[in-house]
Scaffold this active site. Sequence first.
Site, mmCIF file in Angstrom:
data_model
loop_
_atom_site.group_PDB
_atom_site.id
_atom_site.type_symbol
_atom_site.label_atom_id
_atom_site.label_comp_id
_atom_site.label_asym_id
_atom_site.label_seq_id
_atom_site.Cartn_x
_atom_site.Cartn_y
_atom_site.Cartn_z
ATOM 1 N N GLU A 100 0.852 -1.184 0.000
ATOM 2 C CA GLU A 100 0.000 0.000 0.000
ATOM 3 C C GLU A 100 0.893 1.240 0.000
ATOM 4 O O GLU A 100 1.863 1.289 0.755
ATOM 5 C CB GLU A 100 -0.906 0.042 1.231
ATOM 6 C CG GLU A 100 -1.890 1.183 1.152
ATOM 7 C CD GLU A 100 -2.863 1.252 2.345
ATOM 8 O OE1 GLU A 100 -2.696 0.495 3.312
ATOM 9 O OE2 GLU A 100 -3.773 2.083 2.272
ATOM 10 N N GLY B 175 2.932 2.692 10.772
ATOM 11 C CA GLY B 175 2.688 1.936 11.992
ATOM 12 C C GLY B 175 2.557 0.449 11.732
ATOM 13 O O GLY B 175 3.233 -0.367 12.355
ATOM 14 N N ALA B 176 1.669 0.100 10.810
ATOM 15 C CA ALA B 176 1.436 -1.303 10.510
ATOM 16 C C ALA B 176 0.607 -1.397 9.251
ATOM 17 O O ALA B 176 0.075 -0.398 8.770
ATOM 18 C CB ALA B 176 0.703 -1.983 11.670
ATOM 19 N N MET B 177 0.484 -2.623 8.725
ATOM 20 C CA MET B 177 -0.218 -2.804 7.452
ATOM 21 C C MET B 177 -1.095 -4.043 7.483
ATOM 22 O O MET B 177 -0.669 -5.108 7.901
ATOM 23 C CB MET B 177 0.843 -2.903 6.335
ATOM 24 C CG MET B 177 0.249 -3.111 4.968
ATOM 25 S SD MET B 177 -0.796 -1.691 4.484
ATOM 26 C CE MET B 177 -1.982 -2.540 3.444
ATOM 27 N N GLU B 178 -2.322 -3.872 6.988
ATOM 28 C CA GLU B 178 -3.375 -4.870 7.130
ATOM 29 C C GLU B 178 -3.403 -5.936 6.041
ATOM 30 O O GLU B 178 -4.474 -6.484 5.748
ATOM 31 C CB GLU B 178 -4.724 -4.154 7.160
ATOM 32 C CG GLU B 178 -5.165 -3.517 5.815
ATOM 33 C CD GLU B 178 -4.818 -2.037 5.649
ATOM 34 O OE1 GLU B 178 -3.882 -1.559 6.325
ATOM 35 O OE2 GLU B 178 -5.477 -1.371 4.838
ATOM 36 N N ASN B 179 -2.272 -6.284 5.423
ATOM 37 C CA ASN B 179 -2.262 -7.314 4.385
ATOM 38 C C ASN B 179 -3.125 -8.505 4.810
ATOM 39 O O ASN B 179 -3.072 -8.949 5.947
ATOM 40 C CB ASN B 179 -0.840 -7.811 4.166
ATOM 41 C CG ASN B 179 0.155 -6.671 4.116
ATOM 42 O OD1 ASN B 179 0.061 -5.819 3.262
ATOM 43 N ND2 ASN B 179 1.059 -6.637 5.087
ATOM 44 N N HIS C 216 -6.769 -2.012 15.084
ATOM 45 C CA HIS C 216 -6.953 -1.294 13.820
ATOM 46 C C HIS C 216 -6.691 -2.210 12.618
ATOM 47 O O HIS C 216 -7.529 -2.334 11.724
ATOM 48 C CB HIS C 216 -6.023 -0.086 13.793
ATOM 49 C CG HIS C 216 -6.122 0.749 12.559
ATOM 50 N ND1 HIS C 216 -6.898 1.874 12.479
ATOM 51 C CD2 HIS C 216 -5.550 0.611 11.337
ATOM 52 C CE1 HIS C 216 -6.805 2.399 11.277
ATOM 53 N NE2 HIS C 216 -5.981 1.657 10.556
ATOM 54 N N GLU C 217 -5.532 -2.853 12.614
ATOM 55 C CA GLU C 217 -5.195 -3.695 11.459
ATOM 56 C C GLU C 217 -6.141 -4.886 11.363
ATOM 57 O O GLU C 217 -6.568 -5.267 10.278
ATOM 58 C CB GLU C 217 -3.742 -4.178 11.533
ATOM 59 C CG GLU C 217 -2.709 -3.071 11.684
ATOM 60 C CD GLU C 217 -2.865 -1.914 10.712
ATOM 61 O OE1 GLU C 217 -3.313 -2.144 9.568
ATOM 62 O OE2 GLU C 217 -2.551 -0.770 11.102
ATOM 63 N N GLU D 272 -9.907 3.991 6.124
ATOM 64 C CA GLU D 272 -9.110 4.474 7.253
ATOM 65 C C GLU D 272 -9.940 5.210 8.308
ATOM 66 O O GLU D 272 -9.794 4.962 9.498
ATOM 67 C CB GLU D 272 -7.947 5.338 6.772
ATOM 68 C CG GLU D 272 -6.916 4.576 5.924
ATOM 69 C CD GLU D 272 -6.331 3.355 6.612
ATOM 70 O OE1 GLU D 272 -6.516 3.198 7.837
ATOM 71 O OE2 GLU D 272 -5.690 2.532 5.921
#
Length: 899
Positions: free
Chosen positions: A129, A269-273, A305-306, A328
Amino acid sequence: MLLLRDANTPAAVIRREDYSAPAFWIDTVHLCFDLDPAKTRVLNTMTLRRNPDVPAQALRLDGDELNLARVLVNGAGTSFKLDAGQLVLENLPLEGRFELEIFTTCAPAKNTKLMGLYVSNDSFFTQCEAEGFRRITYFLDRPDVMASFTVTLRADKTKYPVLLSNGNLTDSGALDDGRHFATWVDPHKKPCYLFALVAGQLVCREQRITSRAGKDHLLQVYVRPGDMDKTEHAMTSLINSVIWDEARFGLPLDLERFMIVATSDFNMGAMENKGLNVFNTKYVLANQATATDVDFANIEGVVGHEYFHNWTGNRITCRDWFQLSLKEGLTVFRDQEFSMDLCAEPSARAVKRIEDVRVLRTAQFPEDAGPMAHPVRPDSYIEINNFYTVTIYEKGAEVVRMMQTLVGRSGFAKGMTLYFARHDGSAVTCDDFAQAVADANPDSALAKLLQQFKRWYSQAGTPRLTTSTHYDAATQTCTLNFVQSCPATPGQEAKEPFVIPVSLGLVGASSGAALPLQLQGSSAAASDSHLFVMTQAAESITFENVTEEPVPSILRGFSAPVIVDFDYTDAQLLKLLANDPDPFNRWEAGQRLALRSAIQSIMAAGPAASSLDAAFISAMRSVLRHPTLDAAFKELVLTLPSETYIAEQLDVVDPQRIHAVREAMREQLANELAADWQWAFEAHCQNGGYRPDTLSSGRRALAGLALNYLCLAARASGDAVWPGRAYQRFKDADNMTDRFNALSALVHTGHALATPALARFHSLFKSEELVLDKWFALQAGCTDRGGQVLPAVRQLLKHPDFNIRNPNRARSVIFSYCSANPGAFHRADAAGYVFWADQVLALDAINPQVAARLARALDRWKKLAEPYQHAACEALKRVAAKPDLSNDVREVVSRALAD
Ligand code: PHE
Ligand code: ZN
């Protein structure tokens, strides 16, 4: 001949109105990776078909920094060309499905942008992303193309024993030459920005869970071998997330296996793959020795969140990147609600709300008033990476929250259900979401006002709600008059009125009681709180049977992201501070009092001084000593508005003056409440065995604040007792929160003991990178006393543990100074800005995304007083003059310099 883009050609502007559906669909993708840091080979085999709804045209696949070796269509060679990075295929079959095979290589070890496939600590990670997948293979790199992915990973078995990708592991085994392979199949279609792979030496904490529906799932948290003892909290947070989404929204985990992997090199911060979330270590790793209460709370929020993206973002995704807030804003709203629902006490919910609003007001309001202002659904961008903003995230969450306010909590849950019933598995727009919530609640104010409500998506800028009251003692009526306005923002001169839900109440000016609210025309008082939905530019409401002169409590719980202007007297604010049943407005009243005093002192002639009056001091004492209020709430009330927030209230900003006045105010609070701070420290310093729950973390926060004030008072008096106690606490603390608070108290007050304490801290934690980040950040964020911070920051850049390529470390030093320490950064000699320009340029050559974030530190330069304004402008121009600047930084600095 190779054509290079002229460095002075402005980069293309992408516009929302230009959206068109893709000319092709990609149904399946099989990716086969031969992982090698220097040269990774990627074989991409896809099945495609034309989109019948779009005129026949060439296939244009996105690519970036790829080496192309082979292109085959249905197994045979084909003609193709490369055009502005895209791979263009003109002669494709007109009917039916065809297979396209593309073989490329890339160089993960050289990938310092951390977009696409990269190496971190000898392991492979991906970040796709928003547009990173094109750095892995040629593809239709846009979120509305959703495909079924199969991924085969091949790599050296000793160096990369763990091979992960999205979905389920279907096959694995040994290969020749010490290599091995793993094949993963994702059962869900997804856009390519949700693709991920991870390969390396990792260990994992596992937990099997059974959902309400009786399905079994495997949860895993992968970290480097030494970090296993820091994974419990992330796992607990993940389990809580799974339970919460099912309980509150009926959304279950749709995967057999859900993995989180931590990496220390990460831009965000992080990624929701899908099924394989990749996290910055900062939002995974925690134990009581290395992480603070704030870290624990952040981990809970980000893990949630993720995880929540699995439905809001992954199952239903965005049609295009202008819709980013669709996933988001909604997912931030969900993680905020999750954290609030996990709070045991109602007061802890209020504390969380105040913290969230503080972020909105100190970061998003300035963005909305500056050169980067954009609507929650932007109309154009140059670099999408620049639009992962507090407006898209935090203001977007407020827009969703207002919808919930207008339809009620259960109405909102119905809206979510309808949203999934309509759009599961597809790529949609913000309009689709708002429509679903409205349609599920046909009688609601939202449904009636939907078109107007959606101005929150299209109009930038923070609305101002100017309020006045008129109380008529003879008729016992009270009228509240509201006028709304919204300032011009870049590209938007005039604004139409917003739908503003204003939650309000009346507090008796003498009794302090919550007065019953009887709207004019209604027969009886409904309650002591009322939701007024404002839609016009100017409106009034009147209450009857108001038996005493009231103080209005407006925008309770911060029911809309607006600025409330009301000409309160000090006495009225003191009344609200002591009596408002709404904790948010109680806190707000204290902030308004402090802000007013700060502004008076800033505007006054002569040297910076504090002018907090006796009534304010005694009100603060009452809060601090209050028998029933929460420690966490007290800590929020006793913390003065930030320098950034104060600056936002002024037309012309002298950062040094603001800093000096705020410091003087802190000193006054420190001295005049000295006995109370002592009491507060003694009463809250012992908390038994460490647990990061809201109650005990509130106590630690208050003890930390007290210690800070006590050391500040000691600085003036020369007293050695409290700095000594702070040093002792720093040495003896059994948790990072207490230890770090004690260290901060010494460092910020500039006490001599700060030096040995910092040295000791470094040697204790030299192998803990996240703790070292704190060590760097504390020094770069230190209270400035005559300009000592910048030279210290320059020294920190030379420290052997500094590494500008690691985003966390760069942020801990450079951002802590430039973006979070205004009193030290804005120097009359311009040296802070020179440093900023140097660092923006240095970072831009390595990682444009991170550089562009730093570039935003001077967003508000036009508000600065001289000599700052002129110097900041020079620094911006110096950055802008660099010919080969990235699009990322160029967009930010050219907007800043535009008039
Ligand atoms: N989508 C991520 C999130 O908010 C943020 C992110 C954006 C991470 C871009 C990496 C790159 O959850
Ligand atoms: Zn997100």
